[in-house]
Scaffold this motif. Structure first.
Motif, PDB file in Angstrom:
ATOM      1  N   LEU A   1      53.939  41.002  28.295  1.00  9.12           N
ATOM      2  CA  LEU A   1      52.286  40.640  28.699  1.00  9.12           C
ATOM      3  C   LEU A   1      52.148  39.750  27.711  1.00  9.12           C
ATOM      4  CD1 LEU A   1      50.784  44.246  28.762  1.00  9.12           C
ATOM      5  CD2 LEU A   1      50.831  42.582  30.625  1.00  9.12           C
ATOM      6  N   LEU A   2      52.789  39.390  26.666  1.00  6.91           N
ATOM      7  CA  LEU A   2      52.538  38.257  25.695  1.00  6.91           C
ATOM      8  C   LEU A   2      52.763  36.901  26.498  1.00  6.91           C
ATOM      9  CD1 LEU A   2      54.223  39.464  22.442  1.00  6.91           C
ATOM     10  CD2 LEU A   2      51.773  39.627  23.111  1.00  6.91           C
ATOM     11  N   PHE A   3      53.726  36.957  27.336  1.00 12.68           N
ATOM     12  CA  PHE A   3      53.852  35.751  28.379  1.00 12.68           C
ATOM     13  C   PHE A   3      52.761  35.282  29.260  1.00 12.68           C
ATOM     14  CE2 PHE A   3      58.277  37.176  27.264  1.00 12.68           C
ATOM     15  CZ  PHE A   3      58.678  36.113  26.827  1.00 12.68           C
ATOM     16  N   PHE A   4      51.852  36.494  29.284  1.00 11.56           N
ATOM     17  CA  PHE A   4      50.489  36.284  30.299  1.00 11.56           C
ATOM     18  C   PHE A   4      49.232  36.341  29.309  1.00 11.56           C
ATOM     19  CE2 PHE A   4      54.123  38.344  32.652  1.00 11.56           C
ATOM     20  CZ  PHE A   4      54.210  37.654  33.949  1.00 11.56           C
ATOM     21  N   LYS A   5      49.053  36.069  28.261  1.00  8.72           N
ATOM     22  CA  LYS A   5      48.099  36.209  27.289  1.00  8.72           C
ATOM     23  C   LYS A   5      46.896  35.261  27.828  1.00  8.72           C
ATOM     24  CE  LYS A   5      49.904  33.312  23.707  1.00  8.72           C
ATOM     25  NZ  LYS A   5      50.065  33.410  22.205  1.00  8.72           N
ATOM     26  N   HIS A   6      47.209  34.079  28.454  1.00  9.95           N
ATOM     27  CA  HIS A   6      46.341  33.045  29.073  1.00  9.95           C
ATOM     28  C   HIS A   6      46.111  33.424  30.445  1.00  9.95           C
ATOM     29  CE1 HIS A   6      46.718  31.178  25.081  1.00  9.95           C
ATOM     30  NE2 HIS A   6      47.975  30.884  25.317  1.00  9.95           N
ATOM     31  N   VAL A   7      46.755  34.169  31.060  1.00  8.75           N
ATOM     32  CA  VAL A   7      46.553  34.849  32.487  1.00  8.75           C
ATOM     33  C   VAL A   7      45.312  35.725  32.435  1.00  8.75           C
ATOM     34  CG1 VAL A   7      47.448  35.612  34.484  1.00  8.75           C
ATOM     35  CG2 VAL A   7      48.695  34.082  32.953  1.00  8.75           C
ATOM     36  N   LYS A   8      44.435  35.646  33.496  1.00 10.19           N
ATOM     37  CA  LYS A   8      43.473  36.814  33.774  1.00 10.19           C
ATOM     38  C   LYS A   8      44.135  38.026  33.861  1.00 10.19           C
ATOM     39  CE  LYS A   8      40.051  33.107  35.317  1.00 10.19           C
ATOM     40  NZ  LYS A   8      39.126  32.768  36.415  1.00 10.19           N
ATOM     41  N   ASP A   9      43.196  39.013  33.688  1.00 11.25           N
ATOM     42  CA  ASP A   9      43.795  40.526  33.859  1.00 11.25           C
ATOM     43  C   ASP A   9      43.796  40.864  35.384  1.00 11.25           C
ATOM     44  OD1 ASP A   9      43.845  40.797  31.168  1.00 11.25           O
ATOM     45  OD2 ASP A   9      42.263  41.891  30.862  1.00 11.25           O
ATOM     46  N   ASP A  10      43.263  39.957  36.334  1.00 15.91           N
ATOM     47  CA  ASP A  10      43.174  40.404  37.581  1.00 15.91           C
ATOM     48  C   ASP A  10      44.317  39.991  38.538  1.00 15.91           C
ATOM     49  OD1 ASP A  10      42.372  37.792  37.583  1.00 15.91           O
ATOM     50  OD2 ASP A  10      40.631  38.036  38.990  1.00 15.91           O
ATOM     51  N   ASN A  11      45.118  39.197  37.568  1.00 18.19           N
ATOM     52  CA  ASN A  11      46.466  38.457  38.183  1.00 18.19           C
ATOM     53  C   ASN A  11      47.486  39.564  38.658  1.00 18.19           C
ATOM     54  OD1 ASN A  11      49.411  37.509  37.842  1.00 18.19           O
ATOM     55  ND2 ASN A  11      48.123  35.735  37.872  1.00 18.19           N
ATOM     56  N   PRO A  12      47.827  39.473  39.894  1.00 18.51           N
ATOM     57  CA  PRO A  12      48.793  40.511  40.534  1.00 18.51           C
ATOM     58  C   PRO A  12      49.964  40.687  39.687  1.00 18.51           C
ATOM     59  CG  PRO A  12      48.329  38.929  42.147  1.00 18.51           C
ATOM     60  CD  PRO A  12      47.735  38.250  40.937  1.00 18.51           C
ATOM     61  N   LEU A  13      50.675  39.974  38.856  1.00 25.57           N
ATOM     62  CA  LEU A  13      51.806  40.327  38.341  1.00 25.57           C
ATOM     63  C   LEU A  13      51.308  40.878  36.990  1.00 25.57           C
ATOM     64  CD1 LEU A  13      53.744  36.722  38.309  1.00 25.57           C
ATOM     65  CD2 LEU A  13      54.210  38.846  39.403  1.00 25.57           C
ATOM     66  N   VAL A  14      50.294  40.670  36.213  1.00 26.49           N
ATOM     67  CA  VAL A  14      49.532  41.137  34.948  1.00 26.49           C
ATOM     68  C   VAL A  14      49.385  42.794  35.488  1.00 26.49           C
ATOM     69  CG1 VAL A  14      47.984  41.300  33.373  1.00 26.49           C
ATOM     70  CG2 VAL A  14      48.795  39.182  34.060  1.00 26.49           C
ATOM     71  N   LYS A  15      48.653  43.108  36.570  1.00 21.87           N
ATOM     72  CA  LYS A  15      48.398  44.257  37.210  1.00 21.87           C
ATOM     73  C   LYS A  15      49.753  45.264  37.304  1.00 21.87           C
ATOM     74  CE  LYS A  15      44.093  43.331  39.603  1.00 21.87           C
ATOM     75  NZ  LYS A  15      43.489  43.429  41.005  1.00 21.87           N
ATOM     76  N   GLU A  16      50.613  44.451  37.882  1.00 18.20           N
ATOM     77  CA  GLU A  16      51.903  45.307  38.084  1.00 18.20           C
ATOM     78  C   GLU A  16      52.645  45.707  36.722  1.00 18.20           C
ATOM     79  OE1 GLU A  16      54.695  47.227  40.113  1.00 18.20           O
ATOM     80  OE2 GLU A  16      53.092  46.427  40.774  1.00 18.20           O
ATOM     81  N   VAL A  17      52.325  44.785  35.750  1.00 18.44           N
ATOM     82  CA  VAL A  17      52.933  45.283  34.462  1.00 18.44           C
ATOM     83  C   VAL A  17      52.258  46.474  33.850  1.00 18.44           C
ATOM     84  CG1 VAL A  17      53.181  44.447  32.369  1.00 18.44           C
ATOM     85  CG2 VAL A  17      54.049  42.951  33.903  1.00 18.44           C
ATOM     86  N   TYR A  18      50.930  46.378  33.735  1.00 14.53           N
ATOM     87  CA  TYR A  18      49.965  47.454  33.379  1.00 14.53           C
ATOM     88  C   TYR A  18      50.205  48.786  34.001  1.00 14.53           C
ATOM     89  CZ  TYR A  18      47.454  44.486  30.330  1.00 14.53           C
ATOM     90  OH  TYR A  18      46.896  43.620  29.293  1.00 14.53           O
TER      91      TYR A  18
END
Length: 640
Positions: free
Chosen positions: A599-616
């Motif tokens: 998730l640290l690689f996506f700290k500047h990405v919004k939480d509604d990003n599909p990849l971020v959602k999949e990780v969570y």
């Protein structure tokens, strides 16, 4: 007998007899000239040969069998075959006709038996025996001696019976010679004298065999006085010329036949018949007119020489064959020598080498004769290389026997342990011991064959006695457990055929009732515990058919599993399960940490990003799994 062997036999025999007869003829010279003395024996080799054989035949009237009895390849025969052939000859043939055969068989038997004797002696010494104590008795050797003695008795009887006949026949022939000598002094009608002369000739032909050393002298003397009588017949030329003409006609026929034989390729047959022709010329026919004597004798001698020369050429070719046979035997000896030097370290490998040597040994014996001058040396070399091979073989088996005797001692020690413990009732201590000595038995190796079956039956009997008693005791103790097993088997069959109603609550209760029944039945014998695995699979299938919380279903199955592990009365099962769960907890924690780091690689990405959602989503899933494993771990801890 082959043509080659017949010629060889005759050649050797003629050489010896020719020398003997020449010496004896020289000792008892006849001073009067005879027809055959125009060519001295010492200057004519072929006549020497024929005279020698005919002299031998004169000593034994029954010579037909000697020429026709086959001389086999005795060198290629084994001991048993040699004895069988000797027995056949002694039984079926006349003793005087098989002398050469018997002596060749005897020489081969003696040589081969001595090789066998040496091998047996070496085996005896290798096994620790003392040379002075060695003794080997062989039925085949006894059989040979008995047959040979029968032959010697027959031969002795034969010679005793003919000795007197020879003396009587010689006396009769000398009497006839004296009668012929006296005819020239008889004063009577020449026709009467001639008639009596013919009677004396017929008596001579029928007089029988005489000793060979007297043969040539007697015949030369006889022919000398026959010629003198014919010279005396000049008083009655008609009678003399008539006889001369008859003798000339017959001798010309003999010459023609000899000339035909000179073209015959069968040298053995030609030479035998030539002997007969010379015998007829000398023994059955009288002289011819003086003017014809040299001509017909030289013509007869010329045909005889052609046959003789062809035989000599044959023997030269035969020498080449013998040289080739020698090369073959040397090659076989080299192969045996090479095999003997090859390292061999197993019984099966030695057995293969033994078969190879036996094949080469048969090839050696079948290779044929070699030149006489190297025969003994070749045979000696062959024996040496075979003996070297046998020494190496015997050394291996001597060491192998020593190892097998050591193995025997080890196995006897195990038998003693098995016998001492076969009635033990301390099963907890004795069972591992009995299993241990069974494994040791398997690893010890071979023992002497004569002991193998005996000690195995003894060891197996002691072990079976113990384990039969052990299983009988355990079966009695587990009788109740066996009944539990049979009831669980019936319950398992029922669970496999359960039909769900579709009502989740009702179906869950049905499964729990069956779980309760299974638990209530109790533990099964150790060797029947495989049924618990079948039960777990059947239970998994039932839960999979329910519409309920998976974690709840998983915990129900896990609690059932824990109960089974506890009933096994072996803490190792629970320890293994606890270690397994801890390992799974660590693995899930690791997965969560990895996802959170991602998730640290996506700290500047919004939480509604599909990849971020999949990780969570994955993190929550793993946390749920982690909670389940922790719950299982706490359940195990409650049991400690």
């Amino acid at each position: 007998m082959s043509e080659k062997d017949n010629l060889l036999q005759a050649d050797g025999k003629l050489e010896n007899q020719s020398t003997e007869n020449s010496a004896k003829t020289e000792e008892k010279k006849v001073t009067e000239p005879t027809e055959n003395q125009e060519i001295p024996e010492s200057q004519d080799e072929v006549l020497n040969e024929i005279e020698a054989v005919n002299a031998e035949d004169a000593e034994d009237e029954d010579t037909k069998g000697r020429h026709e009895i086959e001389v086999k390849d005795y060198h290629a025969m084994e001991l048993e075959e040699l004895v069988a052939e000797l027995e056949r000859l002694v039984k079926d043939e006349k003793a005087q006709a098989i002398k050469t055969h018997v002596e060749e068989i005897r020489a081969e038997f003696k040589t081969k038996f001595n090789v066998l004797l040496e091998d047996k002696k070496e085996e005896f010494l290798n096994e620790g025996g003392n040379e002075i104590d060695f003794h080997y008795s062989s039925p085949i050797h006894k059989q040979f001696k008995e047959t040979y003695f029968v032959y010697r008795d027959k031969l002795k009887t034969h010679y005793q019976s003919i000795e007197k006949n020879h003396k009587d026949n010689l006396a009769e022939r000398l009497r006839i010679i004296e009668e012929i000598k006296g005819l020239i002094n008889v004063e009577e009608n020449i026709n009467t004298t001639y008639k009596y002369f013919k009677e004396l000739q017929e008596q001579w032909r029928n007089a029988g065999a005489i000793p060979r050393d007297k043969y040539n002298n007697a015949w030369n003397t006889y022919h000398h006085h026959v010629e003198i009588f014919y010279d005396f017949l000049h008083l009655n030329r008609d009678l003399r010329d008539l006889d001369f003409k008859h003798n000339l006609d017959q001798k010309l026929k003999i010459i023609e036949r000899a000339e035909e034989l000179a073209q015959d390729d069968n040298l053995n047959r030609a030479f035998r018949e030539l002997q007969v022709l010379h015998k007829l010329w000398k023994e059955d026919l009288g002289p011819v007119a003086k003017e014809n004597r040299d001509e017909i004798w030289n013509r007869f001698k010329a045909a005889t020489k052609i046959i003789h020369d062809k035989r000599q050429d044959y023997f030269k070719d035969l020498d080449k064959i013998y040289e080739l046979n020698l090369e073959t035997k040397h090659a076989i000896i080299s192969k045996i020598e090479a095999i003997s030097k090859q390292p061999v370290k197993s019984h099966s490998a030695w057995q293969n080498k033994i078969k190879e040597i036996e094949t080469l040994r048969k090839e050696f014996f079948s290779a044929g004769k070699v030149p006489v001058k190297v025969n003994e040396a070749t045979w000696s070399k062959f024996k040496d290389v075979v003996r070297d091979f046998n020494r190496n073989k015997n050394t291996f088996y001597k060491d192998l026997k020593k190892e097998q005797h050591n193995n025997l001692d080890k196995k006897l020690a195990l038998i003693k342990i098995a016998e001492e413990n076969k009635n033990s009732e301390d099963f907890e201590t004795t069972t591992p011991l009995m299993k241990k000595i069974q494994n040791e038995w398997k690893n010890i190796g071979h023992v002497p064959r004569r002991d193998s079956d005996k000690i195995w039956k003894q060891f197996k009997g002691a072990c079976n006695h113990y384990f039969n008693k052990f299983h009988a005791t355990k079966d009695a103790e587990n009788k109740e457990s066996l009944e539990i097993y049979n009831k669980k088997k019936e319950l398992l069959d029922t669970m496999k055929t359960l039909e769900m109603s579709g009502d989740n609550k009702q179906d869950l209760q049905l499964i729990k009732d069956h779980i309760a029944q299974w638990k209530a039945l109790g533990a099964v014998p150790q060797n029947k515990r495989y049924i618990e695995g079948k039960y777990s699979k059947a239970l998994d299938a039932l839960f999979d058919g329910l519409k309920m919380d998976k974690e709840e279903a998983e915990m129900i199955k896990f609690e059932n599993k824990l109960e089974n592990l506890s009933n096994a009365n072996d803490s190792r099962f629970l320890d293994n399960e606890r270690s397994f769960i801890r390992k799974k907890i660590d693995e899930v924690k690791g997965e969560i940490n990895q996802l959170e780091n991602n998730l640290l690689f996506f700290k500047h990405v919004k939480d509604d990003n599909p990849l971020v959602k999949e990780v969570y989503k994955n993190i929550e899933k793993h946390k749920s799994t982690l909670a389940l494993w922790k719950t299982k771990l706490s359940k195990i801890k409650e049991l400690y």
